[in-house]
Write a protein that holds these residues in place. Structure first.
Motif, PDB file in Angstrom:
ATOM      1  N   ASN A  74      64.129  27.800  49.752  1.00 38.72           N
ATOM      2  CA  ASN A  74      63.721  27.793  48.350  1.00 38.72           C
ATOM      3  C   ASN A  74      62.204  27.799  48.220  1.00 38.72           C
ATOM      4  OD1 ASN A  74      63.730  25.170  49.476  1.00 38.72           O
ATOM      5  ND2 ASN A  74      63.678  24.238  47.450  1.00 38.72           N
ATOM      6  N   ARG A  75      61.733  28.004  46.970  1.00 41.21           N
ATOM      7  CA  ARG A  75      60.293  28.093  46.726  1.00 41.21           C
ATOM      8  C   ARG A  75      59.925  27.228  45.516  1.00 41.21           C
ATOM      9  NH1 ARG A  75      59.850  34.626  47.021  1.00 41.21           N
ATOM     10  NH2 ARG A  75      61.878  34.397  45.995  1.00 41.21           N
ATOM     11  N   PRO A  76      59.927  25.921  45.693  1.00 47.42           N
ATOM     12  CA  PRO A  76      59.679  25.019  44.562  1.00 47.42           C
ATOM     13  C   PRO A  76      58.232  24.985  44.088  1.00 47.42           C
ATOM     14  CG  PRO A  76      59.906  23.775  46.590  1.00 47.42           C
ATOM     15  CD  PRO A  76      60.250  25.190  46.933  1.00 47.42           C
TER      16      PRO A  76
ATOM     17  N   GLY B 223      58.020  23.326  58.632  1.00 52.23           N
ATOM     18  CA  GLY B 223      58.930  24.159  57.853  1.00 52.23           C
ATOM     19  C   GLY B 223      58.788  24.051  56.347  1.00 52.23           C
ATOM     20  N   PHE B 224      57.874  23.197  55.880  1.00 51.13           N
ATOM     21  CA  PHE B 224      57.623  23.105  54.440  1.00 51.13           C
ATOM     22  C   PHE B 224      56.656  24.230  54.073  1.00 51.13           C
ATOM     23  CE2 PHE B 224      58.403  18.787  56.025  1.00 51.13           C
ATOM     24  CZ  PHE B 224      59.465  18.391  55.206  1.00 51.13           C
ATOM     25  N   HIS B 225      57.114  25.461  54.243  1.00 51.59           N
ATOM     26  CA  HIS B 225      56.175  26.577  54.295  1.00 51.59           C
ATOM     27  C   HIS B 225      55.739  27.075  52.924  1.00 51.59           C
ATOM     28  CE1 HIS B 225      54.047  28.684  57.311  1.00 51.59           C
ATOM     29  NE2 HIS B 225      54.461  29.895  56.960  1.00 51.59           N
ATOM     30  N   ASN B 226      56.584  26.925  51.918  1.00 53.43           N
ATOM     31  CA  ASN B 226      56.150  27.299  50.577  1.00 53.43           C
ATOM     32  C   ASN B 226      55.040  26.362  50.107  1.00 53.43           C
ATOM     33  OD1 ASN B 226      56.926  27.140  47.239  1.00 53.43           O
ATOM     34  ND2 ASN B 226      56.787  29.166  48.193  1.00 53.43           N
TER      35      ASN B 226
ATOM     36  N   ARG C 257      54.297  25.322  36.834  1.00 52.45           N
ATOM     37  CA  ARG C 257      53.668  26.597  36.489  1.00 52.45           C
ATOM     38  C   ARG C 257      54.244  27.781  37.282  1.00 52.45           C
ATOM     39  NH1 ARG C 257      48.825  29.036  38.252  1.00 52.45           N
ATOM     40  NH2 ARG C 257      48.309  27.188  39.479  1.00 52.45           N
ATOM     41  N   THR C 258      54.474  27.595  38.601  1.00 50.45           N
ATOM     42  CA  THR C 258      54.877  28.751  39.409  1.00 50.45           C
ATOM     43  C   THR C 258      56.122  28.516  40.266  1.00 50.45           C
ATOM     44  OG1 THR C 258      53.425  28.061  41.238  1.00 50.45           O
ATOM     45  CG2 THR C 258      52.485  29.539  39.580  1.00 50.45           C
ATOM     46  N   GLY C 259      56.689  27.307  40.245  1.00 48.41           N
ATOM     47  CA  GLY C 259      57.839  27.014  41.093  1.00 48.41           C
ATOM     48  C   GLY C 259      59.116  27.688  40.627  1.00 48.41           C
TER      49      GLY C 259
END
Length: 329
Positions: free
Chosen positions: A246-248, A269-272, A323-325
């Motif tokens: 996912n991309r929070p 691994g918290f890559h976003n 704003r962008t999640g």
């Protein structure tokens, strides 16, 4: 691969401006035009293909040796894996690529030795390419552009020449901070020797000398198996963590939050989050949770060997999520 973005962060509880990436770098000559750049990226490096194939064949063989080895060799091999991983995560990545914290000379020497154990290019080259990866993520200038597919992002990028854009854009990055660090310069100068010692000789000799393990078992488990697993774990950050999850924090970029990669890559691994806030020393919103690398850096700070950890404020994180999640958590 990244020029650290502007904005404010929390450093030891105080809000400060993030540091700019400084410096100049030297690289291979760039191709003369766009067509040759593209052709270059399709030229197969057969030596790498053959060596990497042999390495993985040796790793499969090593799996059959595990039951025959001394239990202390298992423990030693895992310890070598952790040291190897820290040489990349706490060293080349969070310290030298992103300057997300400061380390004393003894800690930098340890991390440089651990990075040689990782055998993933010297600190200078690793950090330079990583800054390029961040600044030009998912373009031809990205060394392991995930838009070229999982295999390319995972290992295929090592089987072909660098795309000309990687070289061209890399030349323009400011990396003098790396060249100004005597530890980086020393490791680069003696890299081949340090790799032989740290990646193969030391891991092999310790089990043989201290508890009588055979050199054969010791070599294949503590060197070959450990090295191959550490390589693939690092590569998963480039492949799986850019494709699955996912991309929070920012739904407009490819990097994802991937729990499997987080576990294997000791917190990477918290890559976003990391691509959204690359200057955060923890590379995660959650601090030391599921993040052995952050625990290590915190321990080094407690021992007085590290300092100036940069963090993003909770308010900034929440504002960015809204704003962008993508709405996930």
């Amino acid at each position: 691969m990244v020029s650290v973005p502007g904005g404010s962060v929390l450093q030891n509880g105080e809000r400060v401006a993030s540091e700019p990436v400084r410096a100049e770098m030297h690289s291979a000559s760039e191709p003369p035009n766009g067509d040759s750049k593209d052709k270059r990226s399709k030229q197969i490096v057969w030596r790498n293909v053959i060596l990497m194939s042999l390495l993985h064949v040796g790793t499969v063989y090593a799996l059959f040796l595990i039951p025959k080895a001394h239990p202390l060799t298992w423990i030693w091999s895992y310890l070598c894996f952790v040291i190897t991983a820290l040489g990349v995560t706490a060293g080349a990545h969070r310290l030298w690529s992103h300057r997300s914290y400061k380390a004393t000379l003894p800690l930098r020497l340890f991390l440089a030795a651990a990075n040689s154990m990782a055998f993933q290019n010297d600190i200078f080259e690793w950090s330079r390419d990583h800054r390029v990866h961040h600044k030009y993520s998912e373009t031809d200038a990205d060394p392991h552009n995930a838009k070229r597919g999982f295999f390319f992002a995972h290992v295929g990028w090592l089987f072909v020449r660098k795309h000309g854009d990687v070289i061209e854009k890399g030349k323009k990055l400011d990396v003098s901070d790396l060249l100004a660090d005597p530890v980086v310069v020393l490791q680069r100068k003696y890299y081949k020797t340090s790799v032989v010692l740290m990646c193969f000789v030391v891991p092999t000799l310790v089990p043989w000398y201290f508890w009588g393990e055979s050199l054969w078992n010791s070599y294949f488990l503590s060197s070959i198996l450990r090295y191959t697993i550490s390589l693939n774990v690092t590569w998963l950050v480039n492949s799986a963590a850019h494709m699955y999850g996912n991309r929070p924090y920012d739904k407009n970029i490819s990097p994802r939050e991937n729990r499997f990669v987080t576990f294997g890559a000791i917190g990477e691994g918290f890559h976003n989050y990391h691509h959204t806030f690359p200057f955060d020393y923890s590379a995660s919103e959650f601090g030391f949770r599921f993040n052995p690398t952050t625990c290590f850096i915190d321990l080094m700070c407690w021992l007085g060997l590290a300092s100036n950890r940069k963090r993003v404020s909770p308010e900034m994180i929440q504002a960015r999520k809204l704003r962008t999640g993508d709405g996930s958590t």
